[in-house]
Design a protein around this motif. Structure first.
Motif, PDB file in Angstrom:
ATOM      1  N   GLN A 196      -3.183  -9.550  -4.753  1.00  0.00           N
ATOM      2  CA  GLN A 196      -3.439  -8.552  -5.530  1.00  0.00           C
ATOM      3  C   GLN A 196      -2.077  -7.793  -5.964  1.00  0.00           C
ATOM      4  N   ARG A 197      -2.024  -7.379  -7.334  1.00  0.00           N
ATOM      5  CA  ARG A 197      -0.640  -7.096  -7.691  1.00  0.00           C
ATOM      6  C   ARG A 197      -0.864  -5.626  -8.248  1.00  0.00           C
ATOM      7  N   GLU A 198       0.145  -4.793  -8.278  1.00  0.00           N
ATOM      8  CA  GLU A 198      -0.002  -3.275  -8.276  1.00  0.00           C
ATOM      9  C   GLU A 198       1.474  -2.893  -8.963  1.00  0.00           C
ATOM     10  N   ALA A 199       1.032  -2.322 -10.474  1.00  0.00           N
ATOM     11  CA  ALA A 199       2.636  -1.943 -11.178  1.00  0.00           C
ATOM     12  C   ALA A 199       2.733  -0.375 -10.901  1.00  0.00           C
ATOM     13  N   ILE A 200       4.009  -0.313 -10.690  1.00  0.00           N
ATOM     14  CA  ILE A 200       4.315   1.197 -10.449  1.00  0.00           C
ATOM     15  C   ILE A 200       5.291   1.581 -11.272  1.00  0.00           C
ATOM     16  N   GLN A 201       5.028   2.518 -12.079  1.00  0.00           N
ATOM     17  CA  GLN A 201       6.183   3.328 -12.980  1.00  0.00           C
ATOM     18  C   GLN A 201       7.064   4.346 -12.004  1.00  0.00           C
ATOM     19  N   LYS A 202       8.583   3.996 -12.167  1.00  0.00           N
ATOM     20  CA  LYS A 202       9.115   4.751 -11.463  1.00  0.00           C
ATOM     21  C   LYS A 202      10.363   5.415 -12.112  1.00  0.00           C
ATOM     22  N   SER A 203      10.820   6.527 -11.758  1.00  0.00           N
ATOM     23  CA  SER A 203      12.085   7.356 -12.310  1.00  0.00           C
ATOM     24  C   SER A 203      12.911   7.514 -11.048  1.00  0.00           C
ATOM     25  N   GLY A 204      13.913   6.750 -10.681  1.00  0.00           N
ATOM     26  CA  GLY A 204      14.888   7.212  -9.970  1.00  0.00           C
ATOM     27  C   GLY A 204      14.585   6.235  -8.740  1.00  0.00           C
ATOM     28  N   PRO A 205      15.205   6.733  -7.462  1.00  0.00           N
ATOM     29  CA  PRO A 205      14.857   5.962  -6.227  1.00  0.00           C
ATOM     30  C   PRO A 205      13.544   6.342  -5.791  1.00  0.00           C
ATOM     31  N   VAL A 206      12.903   5.065  -4.935  1.00  0.00           N
ATOM     32  CA  VAL A 206      11.523   5.539  -4.401  1.00  0.00           C
ATOM     33  C   VAL A 206      11.657   4.853  -2.741  1.00  0.00           C
ATOM     34  N   LYS A 207      10.748   5.307  -2.301  1.00  0.00           N
ATOM     35  CA  LYS A 207      10.531   5.037  -0.699  1.00  0.00           C
ATOM     36  C   LYS A 207       9.183   4.160  -0.584  1.00  0.00           C
ATOM     37  N   ILE A 208       9.093   3.112  -0.016  1.00  0.00           N
ATOM     38  CA  ILE A 208       7.808   2.300  -0.150  1.00  0.00           C
ATOM     39  C   ILE A 208       7.614   2.320   1.426  1.00  0.00           C
ATOM     40  N   ASP A 209       6.742   2.693   2.042  1.00  0.00           N
ATOM     41  CA  ASP A 209       5.836   2.731   3.345  1.00  0.00           C
ATOM     42  C   ASP A 209       4.574   1.697   3.310  1.00  0.00           C
ATOM     43  N   TYR A 210       4.626   0.824   4.232  1.00  0.00           N
ATOM     44  CA  TYR A 210       3.858  -0.043   4.488  1.00  0.00           C
ATOM     45  C   TYR A 210       3.574  -0.525   5.839  1.00  0.00           C
ATOM     46  N   THR A 211       2.358  -1.162   6.051  1.00  0.00           N
ATOM     47  CA  THR A 211       1.532  -1.302   7.349  1.00  0.00           C
ATOM     48  C   THR A 211       2.277  -2.741   7.903  1.00  0.00           C
ATOM     49  N   ALA A 212       2.275  -3.598   7.075  1.00  0.00           N
ATOM     50  CA  ALA A 212       2.344  -5.002   7.383  1.00  0.00           C
ATOM     51  C   ALA A 212       3.628  -5.438   6.371  1.00  0.00           C
ATOM     52  N   GLY A 213       4.853  -5.510   6.648  1.00  0.00           N
ATOM     53  CA  GLY A 213       5.807  -5.821   5.775  1.00  0.00           C
ATOM     54  C   GLY A 213       6.072  -7.182   5.335  1.00  0.00           C
ATOM     55  N   GLU A 214       5.410  -8.116   6.409  1.00  0.00           N
ATOM     56  CA  GLU A 214       5.487  -9.521   6.253  1.00  0.00           C
ATOM     57  C   GLU A 214       4.286  -9.890   5.091  1.00  0.00           C
ATOM     58  N   ASN A 215       3.403  -8.965   4.663  1.00  0.00           N
ATOM     59  CA  ASN A 215       2.375  -9.146   3.592  1.00  0.00           C
ATOM     60  C   ASN A 215       2.689  -8.420   2.390  1.00  0.00           C
ATOM     61  N   LEU A 216       3.904  -8.101   2.096  1.00  0.00           N
ATOM     62  CA  LEU A 216       4.369  -7.638   0.940  1.00  0.00           C
ATOM     63  C   LEU A 216       5.741  -7.950   0.265  1.00  0.00           C
ATOM     64  N   GLN A 217       5.637  -8.118  -0.949  1.00  0.00           N
ATOM     65  CA  GLN A 217       6.773  -8.499  -1.823  1.00  0.00           C
ATOM     66  C   GLN A 217       6.797  -7.325  -2.828  1.00  0.00           C
ATOM     67  N   VAL A 218       8.148  -7.158  -3.375  1.00  0.00           N
ATOM     68  CA  VAL A 218       8.313  -6.387  -4.359  1.00  0.00           C
ATOM     69  C   VAL A 218       8.930  -7.352  -5.590  1.00  0.00           C
ATOM     70  N   GLU A 219       8.499  -6.734  -6.835  1.00  0.00           N
ATOM     71  CA  GLU A 219       9.014  -7.700  -7.978  1.00  0.00           C
ATOM     72  C   GLU A 219       9.692  -6.591  -8.885  1.00  0.00           C
ATOM     73  N   ILE A 220      11.074  -6.989  -8.898  1.00  0.00           N
ATOM     74  CA  ILE A 220      11.994  -5.983  -9.683  1.00  0.00           C
ATOM     75  C   ILE A 220      12.758  -6.824 -10.818  1.00  0.00           C
ATOM     76  N   LYS A 221      12.456  -6.513 -12.194  1.00  0.00           N
ATOM     77  CA  LYS A 221      13.069  -7.159 -13.185  1.00  0.00           C
ATOM     78  C   LYS A 221      12.830  -8.526 -13.132  1.00  0.00           C
ATOM     79  N   GLY A 222      11.580  -9.065 -12.637  1.00  0.00           N
ATOM     80  CA  GLY A 222      11.085 -10.698 -12.957  1.00  0.00           C
ATOM     81  C   GLY A 222      11.645 -11.572 -11.461  1.00  0.00           C
ATOM     82  N   THR A 223      12.141 -10.365 -10.558  1.00  0.00           N
ATOM     83  CA  THR A 223      12.359 -11.405  -9.354  1.00  0.00           C
ATOM     84  C   THR A 223      11.708 -10.606  -8.293  1.00  0.00           C
ATOM     85  N   ALA A 224      10.977 -11.736  -7.368  1.00  0.00           N
ATOM     86  CA  ALA A 224      10.299 -11.197  -6.296  1.00  0.00           C
ATOM     87  C   ALA A 224      11.103 -11.142  -5.120  1.00  0.00           C
ATOM     88  N   TYR A 225      10.814  -9.886  -4.430  1.00  0.00           N
ATOM     89  CA  TYR A 225      11.635  -9.866  -2.871  1.00  0.00           C
ATOM     90  C   TYR A 225      10.676  -9.594  -1.983  1.00  0.00           C
TER      91      TYR A 225
END
Length: 277
Positions: free
Chosen positions: A235-264
């Motif tokens: 599943q992919r979920e796009a987020i529109q942000k303005s400024g810095p954000v904090k991402i809380d998650y329950t399982a860090g090993e199951n999450l990636q963040v794509e920023i400007k075309g690069t997945a982290y």
């Protein structure tokens, strides 16, 4: 006035779904939902999870989640006041137990019997009063020590929180900076030497590689962009942000963040958080 559980149960029946169907749709365990409808919120999980489950269930049932959370907070406050009153009554009973009984008036001794030594009786009374006074001091000292210990623990927690806040980093606008520990999972083509100025808002994409729940909050405004959102693998979920954000998650090993075309990747496991500037 209906309780929270009665409102949830009525809304579910009106929607025409069973507990099992609601659990599959919300990704919340059926026994948790059943406890909520029985107005029981003691499900052996942290309070933040209880609020998140309630909010997700209310959104699924089309119930006003803010009203339900407000009523839940009021119920917690009532329980805290009741516990405090019971604690005060308990110490009141302890004081009653240490209060010396009033001595009965002594009767005149018949002829031929020994009389009570007044000095000895007075000494015993003074000894009893001394023991009662020491017990009272011990109780007050224990209460003061407990209060000091609680304050010390809270102070230590604040110091740890400030240290983590000041030392936690984030991902810079460029793909090379990675101070939050996010790990690139794929490399895109090199950017041109000159790039256009950054827009006021930016889109990041959350990518689930397994089951995970995610919350996204703007650091500057406190605005919640995603509230304890359940995601499944792929599943992919796009987020529109303005400024810095904090991402809380329950399982860090199951999450990636794509920023400007690069997945982290988060570089973390279990319940944790990452900050993105």
């Amino acid at each position: 006035m209906q309780s929270i559980g009665e409102r949830l149960e009525e809304a579910r029946k009106r929607k025409g779904v069973t507990i099992r169907e609601a659990a599959e749709a919300t990704k919340i365990r059926g026994d948790y939902l059943n406890s909520f409808e029985n107005n029981n919120f003691q499900i052996n999980v942290p309070d933040i999870y209880v609020r998140g489950f309630l909010r997700s269930y209310c959104n699924f049932l089309k119930v006003n989640s803010e009203k339900v959370i407000t009523d839940y907070n009021a119920e917690l406050l009532g329980e805290a006041k009741a516990a405090k009153r019971e604690h005060r009554e308990f110490f009141g009973r302890m004081e009653l137990q240490h209060t010396p009984l009033v001595n009965e008036e002594t009767k005149s001794a018949p002829k031929g019997t020994a009389t009570i030594d007044d000095d000895k009786l007075r000494a015993e009374e003074e000894e009893d009063e001394k023991v009662s006074f020491l017990d009272k001091i011990d109780k007050e000292a224990a209460i003061k020590i407990g209060i000091v210990a609680v304050v010390a623990i809270m102070f230590l927690l604040v110091i740890v929180w400030l240290f983590r806040t000041l030392t936690s980093g984030g991902i810079d606008d460029g793909p090379q900076a990675n101070t939050t520990g996010l790990v690139p999972t794929q490399q895109t083509a090199s950017a041109p030497a000159e790039t256009a100025p950054a827009a006021a808002t930016e889109t990041i994409t959350l990518i689930a590689t397994g089951d995970v729940r995610v919350s996204v909050t703007e650091r500057n405004t406190g605005k919640v962009l995603l509230d304890y959102f359940p995601m499944v693998a792929g599943q992919r979920e796009a987020i529109q942000k303005s400024g810095p954000v904090k991402i809380d998650y329950t399982a860090g090993e199951n999450l990636q963040v794509e920023i400007k075309g690069t997945a982290y990747g988060t570089g973390k496991t279990g319940q944790n958080y990452s900050t993105i500037p």
